[in-house]
Design a protein around this motif. Structure first.
Motif, PDB file in Angstrom:
ATOM      1  N   GLU A 155      -3.294   5.278  -0.467  1.00  0.00           N
ATOM      2  CA  GLU A 155      -3.142   6.232   0.657  1.00  0.00           C
ATOM      3  C   GLU A 155      -4.100   5.900   1.786  1.00  0.00           C
ATOM      4  OE1 GLU A 155      -1.744  10.322  -1.670  1.00  0.00           O
ATOM      5  OE2 GLU A 155      -3.862  10.027  -1.143  1.00  0.00           O
ATOM      6  N   ILE A 156      -5.335   5.599   1.421  1.00  0.00           N
ATOM      7  CA  ILE A 156      -6.342   5.357   2.461  1.00  0.00           C
ATOM      8  C   ILE A 156      -6.127   4.009   3.142  1.00  0.00           C
ATOM      9  CG2 ILE A 156      -8.311   4.259   1.245  1.00  0.00           C
ATOM     10  CD1 ILE A 156      -9.877   6.806   2.530  1.00  0.00           C
ATOM     11  N   VAL A 157      -5.623   3.029   2.396  1.00  0.00           N
ATOM     12  CA  VAL A 157      -5.301   1.719   2.992  1.00  0.00           C
ATOM     13  C   VAL A 157      -4.126   1.876   3.958  1.00  0.00           C
ATOM     14  CG1 VAL A 157      -4.426  -0.605   2.538  1.00  0.00           C
ATOM     15  CG2 VAL A 157      -6.237   0.330   1.090  1.00  0.00           C
ATOM     16  N   THR A 158      -3.089   2.595   3.535  1.00  0.00           N
ATOM     17  CA  THR A 158      -1.918   2.815   4.398  1.00  0.00           C
ATOM     18  C   THR A 158      -2.330   3.477   5.709  1.00  0.00           C
ATOM     19  OG1 THR A 158      -0.525   3.090   2.440  1.00  0.00           O
ATOM     20  CG2 THR A 158       0.390   3.853   4.515  1.00  0.00           C
TER      21      THR A 158
ATOM     22  N   GLN B  46     -16.298   6.130   0.180  1.00  0.00           N
ATOM     23  CA  GLN B  46     -16.199   5.646  -1.215  1.00  0.00           C
ATOM     24  C   GLN B  46     -14.832   5.026  -1.493  1.00  0.00           C
ATOM     25  OE1 GLN B  46     -17.062   9.185  -3.433  1.00  0.00           O
ATOM     26  NE2 GLN B  46     -19.280   9.023  -3.169  1.00  0.00           N
ATOM     27  N   ARG B  47     -13.781   5.679  -1.008  1.00  0.00           N
ATOM     28  CA  ARG B  47     -12.415   5.182  -1.258  1.00  0.00           C
ATOM     29  C   ARG B  47     -12.159   3.853  -0.547  1.00  0.00           C
ATOM     30  NH1 ARG B  47      -8.449  10.533  -1.185  1.00  0.00           N
ATOM     31  NH2 ARG B  47      -9.688  11.763  -2.654  1.00  0.00           N
TER      32      ARG B  47
ATOM     33  N   ALA C  60       0.842  -1.208   0.000  1.00  0.00           N
ATOM     34  CA  ALA C  60       0.000   0.000   0.000  1.00  0.00           C
ATOM     35  C   ALA C  60       0.875   1.256   0.000  1.00  0.00           C
ATOM     36  CB  ALA C  60      -0.938  -0.012   1.201  1.00  0.00           C
ATOM     37  N   MET C  61       1.916   1.256   0.832  1.00  0.00           N
ATOM     38  CA  MET C  61       2.804   2.420   0.939  1.00  0.00           C
ATOM     39  C   MET C  61       3.472   2.728  -0.401  1.00  0.00           C
ATOM     40  SD  MET C  61       6.105   2.782   3.472  1.00  0.00           S
ATOM     41  CE  MET C  61       6.964   1.378   2.760  1.00  0.00           C
ATOM     42  N   LEU C  62       3.992   1.695  -1.083  1.00  0.00           N
ATOM     43  CA  LEU C  62       4.690   1.932  -2.351  1.00  0.00           C
ATOM     44  C   LEU C  62       3.727   2.317  -3.471  1.00  0.00           C
ATOM     45  CD1 LEU C  62       7.401  -0.830  -2.119  1.00  0.00           C
ATOM     46  CD2 LEU C  62       7.795   1.632  -2.150  1.00  0.00           C
ATOM     47  N   LYS C  63       2.497   1.830  -3.388  1.00  0.00           N
ATOM     48  CA  LYS C  63       1.521   2.172  -4.424  1.00  0.00           C
ATOM     49  C   LYS C  63       0.958   3.591  -4.249  1.00  0.00           C
ATOM     50  CE  LYS C  63      -1.195  -0.771  -6.524  1.00  0.00           C
ATOM     51  NZ  LYS C  63      -0.578  -0.838  -7.875  1.00  0.00           N
ATOM     52  N   THR C  64       1.356   4.276  -3.169  1.00  0.00           N
ATOM     53  CA  THR C  64       0.996   5.693  -3.058  1.00  0.00           C
ATOM     54  C   THR C  64       1.834   6.528  -4.036  1.00  0.00           C
ATOM     55  OG1 THR C  64       2.589   6.183  -1.280  1.00  0.00           O
ATOM     56  CG2 THR C  64       0.359   5.506  -0.602  1.00  0.00           C
ATOM     57  N   ILE C  65       2.862   5.909  -4.621  1.00  0.00           N
ATOM     58  CA  ILE C  65       3.666   6.563  -5.666  1.00  0.00           C
ATOM     59  C   ILE C  65       3.201   5.998  -7.005  1.00  0.00           C
ATOM     60  CG2 ILE C  65       5.990   6.923  -6.586  1.00  0.00           C
ATOM     61  CD1 ILE C  65       6.948   6.340  -3.635  1.00  0.00           C
TER      62      ILE C  65
ATOM     63  N   ALA D  93     -10.745  11.412   7.213  1.00  0.00           N
ATOM     64  CA  ALA D  93     -11.070  12.541   6.325  1.00  0.00           C
ATOM     65  C   ALA D  93     -10.252  13.777   6.700  1.00  0.00           C
ATOM     66  CB  ALA D  93     -12.568  12.843   6.393  1.00  0.00           C
ATOM     67  N   GLN D  94     -10.135  14.033   8.010  1.00  0.00           N
ATOM     68  CA  GLN D  94      -9.351  15.188   8.478  1.00  0.00           C
ATOM     69  C   GLN D  94      -7.875  15.039   8.099  1.00  0.00           C
ATOM     70  OE1 GLN D  94     -10.392  15.036  12.626  1.00  0.00           O
ATOM     71  NE2 GLN D  94     -12.095  16.471  12.401  1.00  0.00           N
ATOM     72  N   GLN D  95      -7.349  13.828   8.256  1.00  0.00           N
ATOM     73  CA  GLN D  95      -5.940  13.576   7.924  1.00  0.00           C
ATOM     74  C   GLN D  95      -5.658  13.806   6.438  1.00  0.00           C
ATOM     75  OE1 GLN D  95      -2.976  12.270   9.501  1.00  0.00           O
ATOM     76  NE2 GLN D  95      -3.933  12.908  11.403  1.00  0.00           N
ATOM     77  N   LEU D  96      -6.600  13.387   5.595  1.00  0.00           N
ATOM     78  CA  LEU D  96      -6.397  13.480   4.147  1.00  0.00           C
ATOM     79  C   LEU D  96      -6.925  14.781   3.550  1.00  0.00           C
ATOM     80  CD1 LEU D  96      -7.290   9.803   3.098  1.00  0.00           C
ATOM     81  CD2 LEU D  96      -5.017  10.818   3.264  1.00  0.00           C
ATOM     82  N   GLY D  97      -7.646  15.543   4.357  1.00  0.00           N
ATOM     83  CA  GLY D  97      -8.197  16.811   3.872  1.00  0.00           C
ATOM     84  C   GLY D  97      -9.297  16.610   2.848  1.00  0.00           C
ATOM     85  N   ILE D  98     -10.126  15.568   3.070  1.00  0.00           N
ATOM     86  CA  ILE D  98     -11.241  15.292   2.150  1.00  0.00           C
ATOM     87  C   ILE D  98     -12.533  15.135   2.956  1.00  0.00           C
ATOM     88  CG2 ILE D  98      -9.788  14.194   0.383  1.00  0.00           C
ATOM     89  CD1 ILE D  98     -10.625  11.460   1.497  1.00  0.00           C
ATOM     90  N   LYS D  99     -13.667  15.030   2.254  1.00  0.00           N
ATOM     91  CA  LYS D  99     -14.948  14.850   2.936  1.00  0.00           C
ATOM     92  C   LYS D  99     -15.089  13.412   3.429  1.00  0.00           C
ATOM     93  CE  LYS D  99     -17.473  18.375   0.358  1.00  0.00           C
ATOM     94  NZ  LYS D  99     -18.515  18.624  -0.636  1.00  0.00           N
TER      95      LYS D  99
END
Length: 201
Positions: free
Chosen positions: A148-151, A177-178, A64-69, A165-171
């Motif tokens: 990102e969300i899995v990590t 959904q993610r 998961a971490m590497l797939k954030t790239i 949501a707060q950590q990622l700055g999204i709703k």
């Protein structure tokens, strides 16, 4: 009993090491110092020693971490067993865990499977690897935002969707959904089954 994860970065030739190597090193440092507990060698290959209980969790967390790239992925062979010789580093040590991990890793590229496990028990291996192949069907397709969300969810399992949501700055609705798209519920089920199996050995 220990677990050895032998892996290499997929598509590393298209990404400068500076994009991913510190990410990997910072995560590996949680398991102890290099070279006794982990090593990165030949540019994009690595070996990591972990507890058998956390082996699959760690492998999925690395993925998961590497797939954030964007464009990166990883292939990993997990071996579980004894450590019968401790060398000057993890790549010099030996025992069934190391041998299983290495042999397992060598088969991955040809079989086009990105995570495989060898426990020394043929029945366990058959079941776990079937589950992994099914899970990899969607894990290999994780987008950057899914990864990102899995990590984050694996690092902070007690976080609510609101906190994520707060950590990622999204709703919060976007978090829901993610998580569904990433099939995190199934990943957690596979991890739970693995832990039950390993502790019942």
């Amino acid at each position: 009993m220990i677990a050895i994860i032998t892996g290499d970065i997929i598509n590393s030739e298209n990404h400068p090491s500076s994009q991913w190597i510190d990410l990997l090193k910072n995560y590996f440092n949680q398991f102890g110092a290099s070279p006794m507990n982990w090593e990165i060698y030949r540019g994009d290959e690595f070996q990591l020693k972990v507890t058998e209980k956390n082996a699959l969790f760690t492998a999925i967390r690395i993925k998961a971490m590497l797939k954030t790239i964007k464009g990166l992925d990883v292939r990993m062979g997990i071996g579980i067993g004894l450590e019968t010789y401790v060398g000057t580093g993890v790549t010099e040590s030996n025992g069934p865990a190391y041998q299983r991990s290495g042999r397992n890793f060598e088969t991955l590229k040809e079989s086009k499977i990105n995570i495989s496990i060898a426990t020394g028990n043929a029945d366990y291996d058959r079941t776990l690897n079937l589950m992994l192949r099914l899970a990899l069907d969607f894990m290999d397709d994780w987008s950057v935002v899914s990864a990102e969300i899995v990590t984050l969810s694996l690092d902070y399992p007690h976080y609510s969707q609101k906190e994520i949501a707060q950590q990622l700055g999204i709703k919060q609705s976007a978090v829901s959904q993610r998580l569904k798209r990433a099939r995190l519920d199934l990943v957690l089920d596979v991890l739970s089954y693995y832990k039950e199996l390993i502790t019942s050995k």
